[in-house]
Design a protein around this motif. Structure first.
Motif, PDB file in Angstrom:
ATOM      1  N   GLY A  94      73.947 -33.732  31.423  1.00  0.00           N
ATOM      2  CA  GLY A  94      73.210 -34.891  31.936  1.00  0.00           C
ATOM      3  C   GLY A  94      71.718 -34.744  31.683  1.00  0.00           C
ATOM      4  N   CYS A  95      71.247 -33.542  31.953  1.00  0.00           N
ATOM      5  CA  CYS A  95      69.826 -33.266  31.830  1.00  0.00           C
ATOM      6  C   CYS A  95      69.351 -33.429  30.372  1.00  0.00           C
ATOM      7  CB  CYS A  95      69.649 -31.832  32.324  1.00  0.00           C
ATOM      8  SG  CYS A  95      68.035 -31.216  32.234  1.00  0.00           S
ATOM      9  N   LEU A  96      70.123 -32.884  29.426  1.00  0.00           N
ATOM     10  CA  LEU A  96      69.699 -32.932  28.024  1.00  0.00           C
ATOM     11  C   LEU A  96      69.913 -34.320  27.400  1.00  0.00           C
ATOM     12  CD1 LEU A  96      70.741 -29.390  26.764  1.00  0.00           C
ATOM     13  CD2 LEU A  96      68.437 -30.283  27.171  1.00  0.00           C
ATOM     14  N   ILE A  97      70.992 -34.995  27.790  1.00  0.00           N
ATOM     15  CA  ILE A  97      71.209 -36.359  27.257  1.00  0.00           C
ATOM     16  C   ILE A  97      70.054 -37.262  27.715  1.00  0.00           C
ATOM     17  CG2 ILE A  97      72.676 -38.413  27.418  1.00  0.00           C
ATOM     18  CD1 ILE A  97      75.110 -36.502  27.583  1.00  0.00           C
ATOM     19  N   ASP A  98      69.687 -37.149  28.998  1.00  0.00           N
ATOM     20  CA  ASP A  98      68.564 -37.950  29.512  1.00  0.00           C
ATOM     21  C   ASP A  98      67.284 -37.635  28.751  1.00  0.00           C
ATOM     22  OD1 ASP A  98      70.094 -39.197  31.323  1.00  0.00           O
ATOM     23  OD2 ASP A  98      69.154 -38.336  33.119  1.00  0.00           O
ATOM     24  N   PHE A  99      67.066 -36.334  28.528  1.00  0.00           N
ATOM     25  CA  PHE A  99      65.840 -35.951  27.828  1.00  0.00           C
ATOM     26  C   PHE A  99      65.806 -36.554  26.424  1.00  0.00           C
ATOM     27  CE2 PHE A  99      64.035 -33.283  24.507  1.00  0.00           C
ATOM     28  CZ  PHE A  99      62.693 -33.417  24.836  1.00  0.00           C
ATOM     29  N   LEU A 100      66.889 -36.349  25.660  1.00  0.00           N
ATOM     30  CA  LEU A 100      66.891 -36.782  24.259  1.00  0.00           C
ATOM     31  C   LEU A 100      66.733 -38.300  24.144  1.00  0.00           C
ATOM     32  CD1 LEU A 100      69.630 -34.347  22.954  1.00  0.00           C
ATOM     33  CD2 LEU A 100      67.194 -34.327  22.353  1.00  0.00           C
ATOM     34  N   ARG A 101      67.384 -39.032  25.040  1.00  0.00           N
ATOM     35  CA  ARG A 101      67.286 -40.501  24.976  1.00  0.00           C
ATOM     36  C   ARG A 101      65.880 -40.973  25.351  1.00  0.00           C
ATOM     37  NH1 ARG A 101      73.441 -42.000  27.007  1.00  0.00           N
ATOM     38  NH2 ARG A 101      74.331 -41.510  24.957  1.00  0.00           N
ATOM     39  N   ALA A 102      65.250 -40.287  26.300  1.00  0.00           N
ATOM     40  CA  ALA A 102      63.877 -40.671  26.672  1.00  0.00           C
ATOM     41  C   ALA A 102      62.908 -40.286  25.559  1.00  0.00           C
ATOM     42  CB  ALA A 102      63.476 -39.998  27.980  1.00  0.00           C
ATOM     43  N   PHE A 103      63.078 -39.071  25.011  1.00  0.00           N
ATOM     44  CA  PHE A 103      62.131 -38.594  24.012  1.00  0.00           C
ATOM     45  C   PHE A 103      62.177 -39.440  22.740  1.00  0.00           C
ATOM     46  CE2 PHE A 103      60.983 -35.983  20.336  1.00  0.00           C
ATOM     47  CZ  PHE A 103      59.697 -35.611  20.697  1.00  0.00           C
ATOM     48  N   PHE A 104      63.395 -39.751  22.269  1.00  0.00           N
ATOM     49  CA  PHE A 104      63.501 -40.547  21.043  1.00  0.00           C
ATOM     50  C   PHE A 104      63.502 -42.047  21.332  1.00  0.00           C
ATOM     51  CE2 PHE A 104      65.239 -36.440  19.527  1.00  0.00           C
ATOM     52  CZ  PHE A 104      64.347 -36.237  18.473  1.00  0.00           C
ATOM     53  N   ALA A 105      63.279 -42.390  22.620  1.00  0.00           N
ATOM     54  CA  ALA A 105      63.147 -43.790  23.032  1.00  0.00           C
ATOM     55  C   ALA A 105      64.341 -44.636  22.594  1.00  0.00           C
ATOM     56  CB  ALA A 105      61.829 -44.381  22.519  1.00  0.00           C
ATOM     57  N   ARG A 106      65.552 -44.075  22.705  1.00  0.00           N
ATOM     58  CA  ARG A 106      66.771 -44.826  22.385  1.00  0.00           C
ATOM     59  C   ARG A 106      67.784 -44.595  23.502  1.00  0.00           C
ATOM     60  NH1 ARG A 106      67.869 -46.286  17.051  1.00  0.00           N
ATOM     61  NH2 ARG A 106      66.031 -45.979  15.759  1.00  0.00           N
ATOM     62  N   PRO A 107      67.948 -45.580  24.381  1.00  0.00           N
ATOM     63  CA  PRO A 107      68.839 -45.414  25.534  1.00  0.00           C
ATOM     64  C   PRO A 107      70.296 -45.203  25.113  1.00  0.00           C
ATOM     65  CG  PRO A 107      67.524 -47.439  25.697  1.00  0.00           C
ATOM     66  CD  PRO A 107      67.263 -46.882  24.343  1.00  0.00           C
ATOM     67  N   ASP A 108      70.624 -45.581  23.861  1.00  0.00           N
ATOM     68  CA  ASP A 108      72.020 -45.454  23.427  1.00  0.00           C
ATOM     69  C   ASP A 108      72.192 -44.351  22.385  1.00  0.00           C
ATOM     70  OD1 ASP A 108      70.508 -46.605  21.506  1.00  0.00           O
ATOM     71  OD2 ASP A 108      71.897 -48.245  21.032  1.00  0.00           O
ATOM     72  N   LEU A 109      71.225 -43.444  22.283  1.00  0.00           N
ATOM     73  CA  LEU A 109      71.301 -42.393  21.262  1.00  0.00           C
ATOM     74  C   LEU A 109      72.581 -41.566  21.440  1.00  0.00           C
ATOM     75  CD1 LEU A 109      69.561 -40.943  18.992  1.00  0.00           C
ATOM     76  CD2 LEU A 109      68.889 -39.335  20.792  1.00  0.00           C
ATOM     77  N   PRO A 110      73.434 -41.469  20.394  1.00  0.00           N
ATOM     78  CA  PRO A 110      74.623 -40.625  20.539  1.00  0.00           C
ATOM     79  C   PRO A 110      74.229 -39.144  20.605  1.00  0.00           C
ATOM     80  CG  PRO A 110      74.790 -42.107  18.630  1.00  0.00           C
ATOM     81  CD  PRO A 110      73.362 -42.128  19.093  1.00  0.00           C
ATOM     82  N   VAL A 111      74.823 -38.415  21.555  1.00  0.00           N
ATOM     83  CA  VAL A 111      74.527 -36.985  21.714  1.00  0.00           C
ATOM     84  C   VAL A 111      75.849 -36.227  21.711  1.00  0.00           C
ATOM     85  CG1 VAL A 111      73.462 -35.226  23.191  1.00  0.00           C
ATOM     86  CG2 VAL A 111      72.464 -37.524  23.084  1.00  0.00           C
ATOM     87  N   ARG A 112      75.924 -35.143  20.913  1.00  0.00           N
ATOM     88  CA  ARG A 112      77.174 -34.382  20.827  1.00  0.00           C
ATOM     89  C   ARG A 112      76.922 -32.926  21.189  1.00  0.00           C
ATOM     90  NH1 ARG A 112      80.290 -33.694  15.063  1.00  0.00           N
ATOM     91  NH2 ARG A 112      78.548 -32.287  14.628  1.00  0.00           N
ATOM     92  N   PHE A 113      77.824 -32.343  21.969  1.00  0.00           N
ATOM     93  CA  PHE A 113      77.739 -30.922  22.326  1.00  0.00           C
ATOM     94  C   PHE A 113      78.812 -30.190  21.537  1.00  0.00           C
ATOM     95  CE2 PHE A 113      75.624 -33.215  25.581  1.00  0.00           C
ATOM     96  CZ  PHE A 113      74.613 -32.386  26.034  1.00  0.00           C
ATOM     97  N   ARG A 114      78.387 -29.217  20.754  1.00  0.00           N
ATOM     98  CA  ARG A 114      79.298 -28.539  19.812  1.00  0.00           C
ATOM     99  C   ARG A 114      79.312 -27.050  20.134  1.00  0.00           C
ATOM    100  NH1 ARG A 114      77.282 -26.704  15.258  1.00  0.00           N
ATOM    101  NH2 ARG A 114      75.510 -28.114  15.456  1.00  0.00           N
ATOM    102  N   ALA A 115      80.508 -26.475  20.285  1.00  0.00           N
ATOM    103  CA  ALA A 115      80.621 -25.060  20.644  1.00  0.00           C
ATOM    104  C   ALA A 115      79.882 -24.196  19.631  1.00  0.00           C
ATOM    105  CB  ALA A 115      82.088 -24.665  20.720  1.00  0.00           C
ATOM    106  N   SER A 116      79.171 -23.188  20.128  1.00  0.00           N
ATOM    107  CA  SER A 116      78.398 -22.322  19.236  1.00  0.00           C
ATOM    108  C   SER A 116      78.317 -20.932  19.856  1.00  0.00           C
ATOM    109  CB  SER A 116      77.006 -22.931  19.046  1.00  0.00           C
ATOM    110  OG  SER A 116      76.247 -22.151  18.157  1.00  0.00           O
ATOM    111  N   TYR A 117      77.415 -20.122  19.327  1.00  0.00           N
ATOM    112  CA  TYR A 117      77.266 -18.777  19.894  1.00  0.00           C
ATOM    113  C   TYR A 117      75.793 -18.408  20.059  1.00  0.00           C
ATOM    114  CZ  TYR A 117      76.804 -13.782  20.254  1.00  0.00           C
ATOM    115  OH  TYR A 117      76.431 -12.534  20.680  1.00  0.00           O
ATOM    116  N   PHE A 118      75.426 -17.991  21.242  1.00  0.00           N
ATOM    117  CA  PHE A 118      74.151 -17.311  21.500  1.00  0.00           C
ATOM    118  C   PHE A 118      74.477 -16.135  22.408  1.00  0.00           C
ATOM    119  CE2 PHE A 118      72.987 -21.813  20.957  1.00  0.00           C
ATOM    120  CZ  PHE A 118      72.122 -21.704  19.873  1.00  0.00           C
ATOM    121  N   PRO A 119      73.852 -14.998  22.200  1.00  0.00           N
ATOM    122  CA  PRO A 119      74.193 -13.820  23.006  1.00  0.00           C
ATOM    123  C   PRO A 119      73.893 -14.018  24.488  1.00  0.00           C
ATOM    124  CG  PRO A 119      72.812 -13.225  21.115  1.00  0.00           C
ATOM    125  CD  PRO A 119      72.820 -14.716  21.202  1.00  0.00           C
ATOM    126  N   PHE A 120      72.906 -14.889  24.800  1.00  0.00           N
ATOM    127  CA  PHE A 120      72.446 -14.992  26.188  1.00  0.00           C
ATOM    128  C   PHE A 120      73.103 -16.122  26.954  1.00  0.00           C
ATOM    129  CE2 PHE A 120      69.719 -17.849  23.860  1.00  0.00           C
ATOM    130  CZ  PHE A 120      69.330 -17.094  22.744  1.00  0.00           C
TER     131      PHE A 120
END
Ligand code: DAH
Length: 365
Positions: free
Chosen positions: A241-267
Motif C-alpha cells: 500500500g505504502c509503495l503503490i501510493d508513493f509511486l502513483r503520487a510521484f509519477f502523478a498517475r493515479p492509475d499507474l500499474p504497479v507489480r511486485f515480483r519475487a526477488s532476492y536481497f540478503p537483508f
C-alpha cells in the motif's frame, strides 16, 4: 595718520581673495600675506622698532587687519568648497529611471527536487527523515545487513574500500543507504530498551551512495532513498500500500500499474522487486503492457533485526530502497545520467525547478 598705509594692502588683499577660483590660489594669497615673508608678517615684524605708545596703536591695527584677512580667507574657502560639492553632486547624479539589471535566480537541481518530492509524499505518510555517514564501516554496510564476508552478494556491489579503517573494520564508501537501517534500529533498541510499549520506526533515508561504476546509466556517486518501517503488526500489505501510493503520487498517475515480483536481497525475506507499467516503444509511463523495474523491497530479514538487538518474534517490518537518478530520469525524460553532474548552466536552467515553488502535495507535486 597711522594705519593709512594699511588701506591699500587691505583693499588689494580682499579683492584678490574674492577673485580666487580655487583653494590653491587662495593658499598662495594666504602665504603672500601671512606666510614667513608675507606682507602683513613684514609689518608685524616692524612693530619691535617702534616707540612704546606707537607700538600699541599700530599693533591693534595690524591685529584687526589680520583677523579681517583670516576671516575673509576662511569664508572664501567655504564658498569654494560648497561650490565644488554642488558640482560633484550634480555630476554624480544617479539616473534612477534606468531599468534594473535582472537578479540571476538559481534553480533547484532535479535530484534535489526528487528528494524533496519523496520527503513530501512519505512525510504525508508520517515518515521521518534520517541520515547517516557517507564513509561507513563494512559491518554496517554489509555484515549487519546479513551480507557476510566472502558472500557473493558483496561482489554485486563494486565497493570503494578506503585505506582507513573504523577500529579493526575496513572503511568503505557506503554502497547503498541500507546501513542507516542498522544505525536507526540500534539507536531505537538502545533508546527504548526499558519501554514496554515501544513506538514504531517509520523512516526514509535520502542520501549519497558510491560504487566503482561509470557509464550512461551508472555514476560512481549517485543517490538512493531507503525506507524502513518496524512495528508489531507490520505486514506485506503495508509495504504494498505504502509503495503503490508513493509511486502513483510521484509519477502523478493515479492509475499507474504497479507489480511486485519475487526477488532476492540478503537483508529481506521475502524480497520483491517493484515494477511500474510503461510502453517500451514510446517510453510513456502507464499501461503500455511492458514493465520497468523501479526499486527493491521486502520484509526485513529476522537476522537483520536480531543483529540490531530487536526480537524478530515480537517485531517485524518492511524496507525498500530506490535509485533517485533513475526515477528522476523517468519522470522528466532525461536520457543520460551523466548530465546530472556536468553543471551545465543551460541544462540546469532547463531541467531545474524554481526555488520559490517547493514540492507540496496540494494540487499534486
Ligand atoms: N540496498 C539495495 C541496493 O542498493 C536496495 C534495497 C533493496 C534496499 C531491498 C532495501 C530493500 O531496503 O529492502 O541495491
Amino acid at each position: 595718520m597711522p594705519g593709512d598705509d594699511l588701506l591699500p594692502l587691505k583693499t588689494d588683499a580682499l579683492a584678490k581673495i574674492a577673485a580666487a577660483q580655487n583653494p590653491e590660489t587662495l593658499d598662495e594669497i594666504r602665504v603672500s600675506l601671512l606666510g614667513k615673508s608675507g606682507a602683513l608678517t613684514a609689518r608685524l615684524k616692524q612693530l619691535g622698532t617702534l616707540a612704546p605708545e606707537d607700538k600699541k596703536t599700530r599693533g591693534a591695527e595690524l591685529n584687526v587687519l589680520k583677523t579681517t584677512l583670516t576671516d575673509a580667507l576662511a569664508a572664501r574657502r567655504e564658498t569654494l568648497d560648497q561650490a565644488a560639492l554642488t558640482a560633484r553632486l550634480a555630476a554624480e547624479k544617479i539616473d534612477i529611471s534606468a531599468p534594473p539589471r535582472p537578479e540571476p535566480l538559481g534553480a533547484i537541481h532535479p535530484i534535489s527536487r526528487t528528494m524533496e518530492e519523496i520527503a513530501t509524499i512519505f512525510g504525508a505518510q508520517n515518515f521521518a527523515i534520517k541520515d547517516g555517514p557517507d564513509i561507513e564501516d563494512d559491518w554496517y554496510n554489509f555484515s549487519a545487513l546479513n551480507i557476510p564476508a566472502h558472500h557473493p552478494a558483496r561482489a554485486m556491489m563494486d565497493t570503494f574500500y578506503l585505506n582507513a579503517s573504523h577500529g579493526n573494520r575496513p572503511a568503505v564508501l557506503r554502497t547503498h543507504t541500507s546501513p542507516v537501517q542498522i544505525r536507526t534500529m540500534l539507536e531505537w533498541a538502545r533508546l527504548h530498551a526499558t519501554l514496554t510499549e515501544k513506538p514504531p520506526i517509520r523512516i526514509i533515508v535520502p542520501g549519497r551512495t558510491f560504487r566503482a561504476d561509470h557509464d550512461a546509466t551508472h555514476s560512481p556517486m549517485f543517490h538512493q532513498c531507503e525506507g524502513l518501517v518496524i512495528g508489531k503488526d507490520i505486514t506485506l500489505a503495508h509495504l504494498k500500500g505504502c509503495l503503490i501510493d508513493f509511486l502513483r503520487a510521484f509519477f502523478a498517475r493515479p492509475d499507474l500499474p504497479v507489480r511486485f515480483r519475487a526477488s532476492y536481497f540478503p537483508f529481506t525475506e521475502p524480497s520483491m522487486e517493484v515494477d511500474i507499467g510503461w510502453n517500451k516503444k514510446t517510453g510513456e509511463l502507464g499501461g503500455g503492457g511492458d514493465w520497468l523495474e523501479i526499486l527493491g523491497s521486502g520484509m526485513v530479514h529476522p537476522n537483520v533485526l536480531a543483529n540490531c538487538g530487536i526480537d524478530p518474534r515480537e517485531f517485524q517490518g518492511f524496507a525498500f530502497g530506490m535509485g533517485i537518478e533513475r526515477i528522476t530520469m523517468l519522470k522528466h525524460g532525461i536520457s543520460d545520467l551523466r548530465l546530472f553532474y556536468e553543471s551545465d548552466i543551460r541544462w540546469l536552467k532547463h531541467y531545474g525547478f524554481s526555488p520559490l515553488a517547493p514540492a507540496t502535495l496540494h494540487e499534486g507535486l
